[in-house]
Scaffold this motif. Structure first.
Motif, mmCIF file in Angstrom:
data_model
loop_
_atom_site.group_PDB
_atom_site.id
_atom_site.type_symbol
_atom_site.label_atom_id
_atom_site.label_comp_id
_atom_site.label_asym_id
_atom_site.label_seq_id
_atom_site.Cartn_x
_atom_site.Cartn_y
_atom_site.Cartn_z
ATOM 1 N N ILE A 23 30.653 4.833 34.945
ATOM 2 C CA ILE A 23 31.422 3.540 34.641
ATOM 3 C C ILE A 23 30.234 2.793 34.200
ATOM 4 C CG2 ILE A 23 32.090 1.612 35.970
ATOM 5 C CD1 ILE A 23 33.303 3.371 38.102
ATOM 6 N N ALA A 24 29.172 2.618 34.766
ATOM 7 C CA ALA A 24 27.841 2.010 34.059
ATOM 8 C C ALA A 24 27.864 2.448 32.735
ATOM 9 C CB ALA A 24 26.637 1.990 35.181
ATOM 10 N N SER A 25 27.442 3.526 32.466
ATOM 11 C CA SER A 25 27.361 4.169 30.923
ATOM 12 C C SER A 25 28.268 3.722 29.918
ATOM 13 C CB SER A 25 26.720 5.216 31.135
ATOM 14 O OG SER A 25 27.768 6.388 31.519
ATOM 15 N N GLN A 26 29.692 3.861 30.569
ATOM 16 C CA GLN A 26 30.622 3.856 29.562
ATOM 17 C C GLN A 26 31.134 2.540 29.163
ATOM 18 O OE1 GLN A 26 33.727 6.776 29.358
ATOM 19 N NE2 GLN A 26 32.985 8.215 30.522
ATOM 20 N N PHE A 27 30.994 1.647 30.306
ATOM 21 C CA PHE A 27 31.798 0.364 30.005
ATOM 22 C C PHE A 27 30.523 -1.058 29.893
ATOM 23 C CE2 PHE A 27 34.447 2.828 32.133
ATOM 24 C CZ PHE A 27 36.060 2.505 31.872
ATOM 25 N N PHE A 58 26.456 -4.825 38.557
ATOM 26 C CA PHE A 58 27.731 -5.557 38.271
ATOM 27 C C PHE A 58 28.020 -6.421 39.335
ATOM 28 C CE2 PHE A 58 28.363 -0.936 38.847
ATOM 29 C CZ PHE A 58 28.511 -0.830 40.302
ATOM 30 N N PRO A 59 28.995 -7.199 39.278
ATOM 31 C CA PRO A 59 29.350 -8.182 40.160
ATOM 32 C C PRO A 59 30.449 -7.546 41.027
ATOM 33 C CG PRO A 59 30.174 -8.831 38.281
ATOM 34 C CD PRO A 59 29.521 -7.510 37.735
ATOM 35 N N LYS A 127 35.906 -11.113 31.138
ATOM 36 C CA LYS A 127 35.764 -9.917 30.249
ATOM 37 C C LYS A 127 35.552 -8.695 30.859
ATOM 38 C CE LYS A 127 34.753 -12.809 26.372
ATOM 39 N NZ LYS A 127 35.187 -13.989 26.799
ATOM 40 N N ILE A 128 36.275 -8.236 32.030
ATOM 41 C CA ILE A 128 35.858 -7.122 32.835
ATOM 42 C C ILE A 128 36.762 -5.832 32.054
ATOM 43 C CG2 ILE A 128 35.922 -5.926 35.014
ATOM 44 C CD1 ILE A 128 33.971 -8.277 34.984
ATOM 45 N N ASP A 129 35.969 -5.048 31.501
ATOM 46 C CA ASP A 129 36.566 -3.724 30.944
ATOM 47 C C ASP A 129 36.607 -2.654 31.834
ATOM 48 O OD1 ASP A 129 33.900 -3.213 30.916
ATOM 49 O OD2 ASP A 129 33.873 -2.934 28.842
ATOM 50 N N HIS A 180 41.800 -2.560 29.786
ATOM 51 C CA HIS A 180 40.918 -1.943 30.572
ATOM 52 C C HIS A 180 41.006 -0.987 31.677
ATOM 53 C CE1 HIS A 180 43.484 -4.510 33.334
ATOM 54 N NE2 HIS A 180 42.630 -3.890 34.222
ATOM 55 N N PHE A 181 40.175 -0.448 32.248
ATOM 56 C CA PHE A 181 40.437 0.517 33.252
ATOM 57 C C PHE A 181 40.217 0.004 34.457
ATOM 58 C CE2 PHE A 181 40.000 3.030 29.481
ATOM 59 C CZ PHE A 181 40.468 4.212 29.522
ATOM 60 N N ARG A 182 40.993 0.934 35.460
ATOM 61 C CA ARG A 182 40.669 0.789 36.759
ATOM 62 C C ARG A 182 40.158 2.056 37.256
ATOM 63 N NH1 ARG A 182 44.521 -3.366 38.935
ATOM 64 N NH2 ARG A 182 44.465 -4.788 37.220
ATOM 65 N N ILE A 183 39.079 2.097 37.878
ATOM 66 C CA ILE A 183 38.489 3.330 38.337
ATOM 67 C C ILE A 183 38.145 3.552 39.831
ATOM 68 C CG2 ILE A 183 36.402 4.664 37.847
ATOM 69 C CD1 ILE A 183 36.830 1.748 35.699
#
Length: 301
Positions: A23-27, A58-59, A127-129, A180-183
């Motif tokens: 997640i940290a690397s793709q978004f 991230f928050p 702007k959360i993706d 956006h995505f939910r993961i």
């Protein structure tokens, strides 16, 4: 704890940490959806492990309905302060005041579905993706349909029939502008896995999860905590019961179970023998057979 359980938990942990790092690397601007419940607490614990000794990059986002258990809010604030992470709070009351949603009325009124608009606005404004959450496939049949990376369109909606394959843990986070995505990094965990991991890692939880005395009412065979957010029906009375909560949601809709389990070992024994599902006491899930799936299609967590 026997070795095979530890090995199983470490495999689940490794998988979840791998997903969190993906997640940290793709978004560009991910966030962690934090409810104050045990699953989001575990997810926060895993995120801390994933980037240690650095801070979580991230928050955390909490959608505050205004009907939360006080214990949940206190735990949230203490945890955020201890971790030194940014907390973003979306207020359902603000959505009501702005006319984005309309407050339900009547004895069975709930703010649960109202938080969809607040969540979508909070994600858009910030702007959360990529929004990760602690949902698990064993919780509810609608959640069993989710992938790890669950695509949402420009309106924040979910199409369960149009999801991307995830062969060999290859996750496709490509999206168009506004999507956006939910993961869900702990998708493959069960309720028992969660409690075993809490025991293994000595993770602190809100007191709600442990046996305590509380003023309650019984409505439609569901034990609800008495509060200012609940309007009593004519035939209802307040009783003091010894209860604990298996999930952590709004006070008017989150059912308790009568229990004397006041430590992790007793809870694990209780979970192992119960025939009631984890969300079996959630009043919001009983409004319709497809209540959860309908909310998720509209943008619910």
């Amino acid at each position: 704890m026997v070795n095979y359980i530890i090995d199983h938990l470490k495999e689940l942990e490794s998988e979840a940490i791998f997903v969190i790092r993906e997640i940290a690397s793709q978004f560009e601007n991910p966030a962690l959806l934090f409810s104050g419940g045990k699953d989001s607490i575990i997810l926060t614990h895993l995120a801390k492990k994933a980037f240690y000794p650095a801070k979580i990059p991230f928050p955390l986002i909490h959608i505050d309905t205004g009907h939360n258990f006080p214990e949940t809010i206190k735990f949230r604030d203490d945890l955020v302060n201890g971790l030194g992470v940014n907390l973003i709070v979306g207020l359902v009351q603000e959505s009501i005041d702005k006319g984005l949603v309309k407050e339900e009325t009547g004895v069975d009124a709930s703010r649960n579905s109202l938080q969809i608009a607040t969540l979508l606005e909070t994600l858009e404004v910030n702007k959360i993706d990529g929004a990760m959450g602690g949902a698990r496939r064993d919780e509810e049949k609608a959640r069993a349909k989710e992938r790890f990376f669950s695509h949402r369109d420009e309106f924040g909606q979910w199409d369960p029939k149009n999801q991307r394959p995830e062969l060999w843990n290859l996750f496709n986070g490509r999206k168009n502008y506004g999507e956006h995505f939910r993961i869900f990094p702990i998708s493959n965990w069960t309720e028992m896995d969660v409690w075993e991991y809490i025991k293994l890692e000595k993770i602190e939880l809100p007191s709600l999860y442990f046996s305590h005395q509380r003023e309650c009412i019984i409505r439609d065979n569901i034990i609800l905590a008495n509060s200012n957010f609940i309007q009593l029906k004519d035939n209802e009375e307040v009783k003091k019961l010894t209860v604990r909560f298996r999930t952590c949601g709004d006070m008017p809709i989150t059912g308790a179970v009568e229990s004397k389990a006041n430590n992790i070992d007793d809870i694990i024994k209780e979970v192992a023998t119960t025939r009631t599902t984890e969300r079996g006491g959630r009043a919001d899930d009983k409004r319709a057979e497809t209540a959860m799936e309908d909310r998720k299609k509209q943008g619910y967590f």
